[in-house]
Design an enzyme around this catalytic site. Structure first.
Site, short mmCIF file in Angstrom:
data_model
loop_
_atom_site.label_atom_id
_atom_site.label_comp_id
_atom_site.label_asym_id
_atom_site.label_seq_id
_atom_site.Cartn_x
_atom_site.Cartn_y
_atom_site.Cartn_z
N HIS A 1 38.76 -32.36 -62.12
CA HIS A 1 39.62 -33.56 -62.21
C HIS A 1 39.89 -33.94 -63.66
CE1 HIS A 1 38.85 -34.17 -57.89
NE2 HIS A 1 37.59 -33.92 -58.19
N LYS B 1 69.93 -8.87 -58.17
CA LYS B 1 69.48 -8.35 -59.46
C LYS B 1 69.28 -9.40 -60.55
CE LYS B 1 72.71 -5.34 -58.58
NZ LYS B 1 72.56 -5.33 -57.11
N TYR C 1 74.01 -4.03 -44.94
CA TYR C 1 74.30 -4.54 -46.27
C TYR C 1 75.35 -5.63 -46.20
CZ TYR C 1 75.69 -4.77 -51.16
OH TYR C 1 75.97 -5.21 -52.43
N GLU D 1 53.93 -24.22 -74.53
CA GLU D 1 54.80 -25.08 -73.72
C GLU D 1 55.92 -24.28 -73.07
OE1 GLU D 1 54.04 -29.17 -76.32
OE2 GLU D 1 55.91 -28.04 -76.57
N LYS E 1 53.01 -32.46 -88.23
CA LYS E 1 52.93 -31.96 -86.86
C LYS E 1 52.66 -30.45 -86.80
CE LYS E 1 53.47 -33.65 -83.47
NZ LYS E 1 54.71 -33.92 -82.74
N SER F 1 57.61 -29.95 -87.08
CA SER F 1 58.58 -30.98 -86.69
C SER F 1 59.64 -31.10 -87.76
CB SER F 1 57.87 -32.32 -86.50
OG SER F 1 58.78 -33.39 -86.45
N ASN G 1 75.72 1.65 -51.10
CA ASN G 1 74.63 0.88 -50.48
C ASN G 1 73.28 1.54 -50.69
OD1 ASN G 1 76.71 -0.72 -49.62
ND2 ASN G 1 76.51 -0.24 -47.44
#
Length: 455
Positions: free
Chosen positions: A153, A322, A314, A287, A280, A274, A107
């Site tokens: 905005h 983790k 504990y 992203e 593209k 692409s 612990n």
């Protein structure tokens, strides 16, 4: 390990759900370091002999070399990194290995290992954010005079400089670094010696252990020490905020790189193509940084839910502390590196930025401010008159900055004898000289100040 109490072994399902070695093996460096400090303290206190302590320490060094070379083996029967290392130590030096666990529990052992790891993670993130800041400063200085649209905005609001815009993210990163520094400070206490929950009857020198592990002090309460995961939550909350800031910049790069905006051309190093459309150029790195923010926030929420109702001290639930910390750290480090690279290598389209900064009547507020200063007009009256000027400009199909003197003077007789203001975007940004404003002079001062702060 349970042979003294249990007569039967665990089921296959129990064996699998109970084992944490697949993920907590990542703590092996911290575990061996803490074990070496612990056994040295035991010897200094006369709790184990010097000879046994030397044998244990030497065995731990051998294990560290093995793990460094070949990785940590995953034996689910040994459950975790602590028992994995202890089992190997027993193979190497025999029964004396069992003395290592004197006056400690898994612990306080895992709480110490995790604190050590989180502190190192905070330092790693801080270094990454500092590199990100330096890149922002370099590009901000380069573009201190580059005029671009400022938005509210996502509508054109007032012209700003690109340097000023980038410095906003420098400030976010500065606050992020302060949060990780705060997390490190609160984690600066050593649980080792708290044992399972109640402390120990052995005469330990916990101050020595804490000092040799680089902590400021030992923890003050053994119950709290073994059940506390605030340090992990602090890390995850700081990571979440940092990831949100990175995601905001990533979103801007996604928008800016699109054809309708055309503010920036991302480098090949941070773009993809692409599989079907050869023209593209996709901002995939940005992203993914944007997506990683959601995952990091999810890691934070996962640990919050693990800890939300646990009684002292504990509980096995805490074994699941983790994975979210490790996942969030890896994602955040990758996101910081990606955004640093994008900022450094991007080609900002300065002509396009300037052209669009002049649209949308972006200097209307400059006209209103001029009315207040030059004609001693209440701002609300100035706002109304400026709105009428914008309406007139729209009727004539031009920007407010393109209205001629006759048109403006026709709106209000008080304008008849006034020297009309410069409503260019360059004049607008140059006039924003208030502290923290977008004027190029202020941007250069902010960059200089920031560099001094980082030295």
């Amino acid at each position: 390990m349970w042979g003294g109490r249990f007569s039967g072994g665990p089921s296959a399902i129990m064996r699998e759900i109970n084992a944490s070695i697949p993920f907590d093996k990542r703590l092996w460096r911290q575990d061996i370091r803490a074990s070496k400090v612990h056994v040295a303290m035991l010897a200094a206190q006369g709790i184990v002999s010097e000879a046994d302590a030397e044998a244990i320490s030497g065995g731990l060094d051998t294990i560290a070399a093995e793990y460094e070379a070949d990785g940590v083996p995953e034996n689910l029967d040994l459950e975790d990194i602590h028992m994995t290392a202890e089992a190997r130590l027993t193979e190497l030096i025999g029964p004396v290995a069992g003395r290592l666990h004197t006056a400690r529990s898994r612990n306080d052992q895992v709480a110490t290992d995790c604190r050590l790891w989180v502190r190192e993670a905070c330092a790693e993130v801080d270094a990454g954010l500092a590199a990100f800041q330096r890149t922002l400063l370099a590009r901000a200085e380069e573009h201190a005079d580059t005029v671009m649209p400022g938005f509210t905005h996502l509508q054109a609001a007032q012209p700003v400089t690109l340097g000023h815009h980038l410095m906003a993210y420098y400030e976010m990163a500065r606050r992020d670094r302060s949060r990780f520094a705060d997390a490190m400070a609160r984690a600066d206490e050593c649980p080792l010696g708290s044992a399972a929950l109640a402390g120990t009857s052995f005469d330990l020198d916990r101050e020595r252990t804490a000092s040799e592990l680089g902590f400021a002090r030992p923890t003050a309460n053994s119950l709290d020490a073994v059940s506390d995961r605030d340090f992990a939550l602090d890390y995850l909350m700081a990571a979440t905020t940092a990831s949100l800031h990175l995601s905001r910049l990533a979103e801007e790069f996604v928008i800016w790189a699109s054809q309708p905006f055309g503010f920036v051309k991302l480098s090949d190093a941070y773009s993809t193509g692409s599989s079907i459309m050869p023209q593209k150029r996709n901002p995939d790195a940005a992203e993914l940084v944007r997506s990683h923010a959601g995952r990091i926030a999810g890691c934070m929420q996962a640990l919050v839910m693990v800890m939300k109702g646990l009684p002292l001290a504990y509980a096995k639930d805490m074994q699941d502390d983790k994975p979210p910390v490790f996942e969030a750290h890896d994602l955040l480090a990758l996101s910081i590196a990606a955004m640093t690279g994008m900022v450094e290598t991007s080609d900002f389209q300065t002509g396009r930025l300037r052209d669009l900064a002049a649209g949308g009547h972006s200097t209307a507020t400059d006209f209103a401010d001029w009315l207040v200063r030059s004609l001693d007009m209440p701002f609300r009256d100035a706002h109304h008159l400026t709105g009428a000027a914008v309406k007139l400009a729209e009727q004539q199909g031009c920007d407010i900055s393109e209205l001629d003197a006759a048109a403006l003077r026709g709106l209000d007789p008080r304008l008849a004898d006034a020297d009309l203001p410069d409503l260019s975007v360059e004049g607008s940004v140059a006039s924003r000289m208030s502290y923290g404003g977008t004027a190029p002079t202020r941007v250069r001062e902010a960059v200089k100040r920031a560099r001094e702060d980082m030295t």
